[in-house]
Design an enzyme around this catalytic site. Structure first.
Site, short mmCIF file in Angstrom:
data_model
loop_
_atom_site.label_atom_id
_atom_site.label_comp_id
_atom_site.label_asym_id
_atom_site.label_seq_id
_atom_site.Cartn_x
_atom_site.Cartn_y
_atom_site.Cartn_z
N LYS A 130 5.19 4.06 5.65
CA LYS A 130 5.81 2.86 5.06
C LYS A 130 6.58 3.23 3.78
O LYS A 130 7.64 2.65 3.49
CB LYS A 130 4.75 1.80 4.77
CG LYS A 130 4.03 1.27 6.02
CD LYS A 130 4.94 0.41 6.89
CE LYS A 130 4.15 -0.31 7.97
NZ LYS A 130 4.97 -1.17 8.81
N TYR A 135 0.84 -1.20 0.00
CA TYR A 135 0.00 0.00 0.00
C TYR A 135 0.87 1.25 0.00
O TYR A 135 0.39 2.35 -0.27
CB TYR A 135 -0.89 0.05 1.23
CG TYR A 135 -1.89 -1.08 1.37
CD1 TYR A 135 -2.94 -1.21 0.47
CD2 TYR A 135 -1.81 -1.97 2.43
CE1 TYR A 135 -3.87 -2.23 0.62
CE2 TYR A 135 -2.73 -2.98 2.59
CZ TYR A 135 -3.76 -3.12 1.68
OH TYR A 135 -4.67 -4.11 1.84
#
Ligand code: COA
Length: 270
Positions: free
Chosen positions: A170, A155
């Site tokens: 992330k 994602y």
């Protein structure tokens, strides 16, 4: 370690190494700790709650793993440094760092408070920096080539509606790993990521897919037709820290059943 993993990894391949796993008391982190321990590593697990660590360490010890649990908040560089130093003192060195600790919750971005944003970015991205920075002097001395593996998600590049801080953090971790792959390889440390898809029986899947009633929709986007298993993520980490992966540096090992190729729809899509 489950049977499938034992069939590919030699049981002593991490003998003589020490690993530090953040968020290692539960879920994916605990699975990683168990697998690295089963392969012969001494394992330090770090997390915020003593009771979680006690339970996890008891289970690891019962499985024959030399384990140490240390209370640590990855957001606090001092706390991380103390934990890493304690681990090195106990096991005589540090060869493997697994940045697994993460915070996340589902919230439309327009409803997110600045502190909600900051909290997730602080745990995921700043926490990863703190751990890498504290571990550097020890990893750089590893006779096995120091390893950093950070747990991210696809994602990060595919977008994550409803989880903007985690997706952005992330992506930041992915970039940090690529930078360190170049900057620290000449200093005896190689750096990679593992990007899990939805993994069954984890806090992340519960919070993001099950509690929001989107588990069936998420499952429909996994080409292999099931959620992953904790052991499948642990196996990917085991490979990256093994002697077999000494030339793998700066890569993302995506373990998501092909989920990354199915775009996440708008939150209002059925
Ligand atoms: N929706 C919206 N905002 C939320 C939220 C939610 N579900 N959960 C927390 N927040 C906000 C809080 O309201 C607070 O902001 P505010 O001060 O403006 O109100 C901010 O986030 C910090 O919350 P707090 O509870 O003080 O932080 P914490 O450090 O105790 O907890 C979390 C951190 C929120 C990330 C917590 O869920 C956590 O630690 N989770 C770890 C486990 C996990 O998420 N695992 C799965 C990873 S995929």
């Amino acid at each position: 370690m489950n049977e499938k993993n034992a069939s590919i990894f030699g049981l002593g391949i991490l003998e003589g190494t020490s690993a530090f796993v953040t968020g290692g008391g539960t879920g994916i982190g605990f699975g990683i700790a168990k697998t690295l321990g089963a392969l012969g590593a001494n394992v330090t697990i770090a997390s915020r709650r003593q009771e979680v660590l006690d339970k996890a360490c008891a289970e690891l010890s019962e499985a024959g793993v030399r384990a140490l649990g240390i209370v640590c908040d990855v957001r606090d560089h001092g706390s991380v440094k103390r934990a890493v130093d304690q681990s090195v003192e106990k096991f005589g060195g540090l060869d493997i760092l697994v940045n697994n600790a993460a915070g996340n919750f589902a919230c439309p971005t327009e409803d997110l408070s600045p502190n909600g944003w900051r909290t997730v970015v602080d745990i995921d991205l700043n926490g990863t920096f703190n751990c890498c920075h504290a571990a550097f002097p020890h990893l750089s001395k590893s006779p096995h080539v120091g390893r950093i593996v950070s747990i991210i998600t696809a994602y990060a590049w595919g977008g994550w509606p409803g989880c903007a801080p985690a997706a952005a953090a992330k992506a930041g971790i992915q970039s940090l790993m690529r930078t360190l792959a170049i900057e620290w390889a000449p200093k005896n440390i190689i750096s990679n990521t593992v990007a899990p898809g939805p993994i069954a029986d984890t806090e992340g899947t519960k919070r993001i897919h099950e509690d929001t009633d989107r588990a069936a929709a998420e499952l429909a986007r996994v080409p292999v037709g099931r959620f992953g298993e904790v052991e499948e993520i642990a196996a990917a980490v085991a490979y990256l820290v093994s002697p077999a992966a000494r030339y793998v540096n700066g890569t993302d090992l995506v373990v998501d059943g092909g989920r990354q190729f199915k775009a996440t729809p708008r939150p209002d899509a059925k």
